[in-house]
Design a protein around this motif. Structure first.
Motif: not given
Length: 176
Positions: A26-33
């Motif tokens: 998961p990519v942090a500080n994103t909307d579930h990217w």
């Protein structure tokens, strides 16, 4: 589904008749990217197989080289010891004439070889001296004396020879 759930990991799948591997996180500080990286499995393992093959070749070369060096080194150690043992066996069978080659080695093998040669030379000198005295005595010469240097436990042999000569001389004077 795992990527959508926000998990990280890797997985394998088949695409266009080839096995693929994909890593995802998961990519942090994103909307579930999430991010995923995919590569054909054979591309990932190619360098691994090359490294394993190179390691096996180097290991085999070192094994062969180590074996050759060990055999050579063992031969340099065992050959003179074996020759010394064979010469001592010949000595035990009464052979005083076969030569023992002396060596310039400064190790225990050189010491063993040179001491064996010295031992045989001393035995030979004593046996030749005894033969010489007995031969002279058989020819009637009772004034003969031993000429070799008798040492250690061989001194009683020389003493006995001299006593026999004195006794025979005394007996012959009495007879005369």
């Amino acid at each position: 589904q795992k990527m959508i759930a926000g998990e990280s990991g890797f997985g394998k799948y088949t695409y266009n008749h080839a096995m693929w591997i994909q890593g995802y996180a998961p990519v942090a500080n994103t909307d579930h990217w999430s991010i995923g990286v995919a590569s054909e499995l054979s591309d990932c393992l190619k360098n691994y197989y090359i490294a394993i093959t190179a390691t096996m070749i180097v290991a085999a070369a070192f094994l062969i080289l180590g074996t050759l060096v060990s055999v050579s080194f063992a031969g340099k150690l065992s050959k003179p010891i074996k020759a010394c043992c064979e010469r001592l066996d010949q000595l035990s069978q009464g052979d005083l004439t076969t030569e023992v080659k002396r060596t310039d080695r400064k190790d225990e093998i050189g010491l063993l070889t040179n001491r064996t040669a010295a031992l045989i030379e001393k035995f030979k000198a004593i046996i030749q001296d005894i033969s010489y005295v007995l031969d002279k005595m058989s020819a009637g010469n009772f004034t003969v004396d031993t000429e070799a240097v008798y040492e250690g436990d061989f001194i009683p042999i020389q003493t006995s020879i001299r006593h026999i000569l004195l006794s025979l001389n005394h007996t012959l004077k009495e007879i005369d």
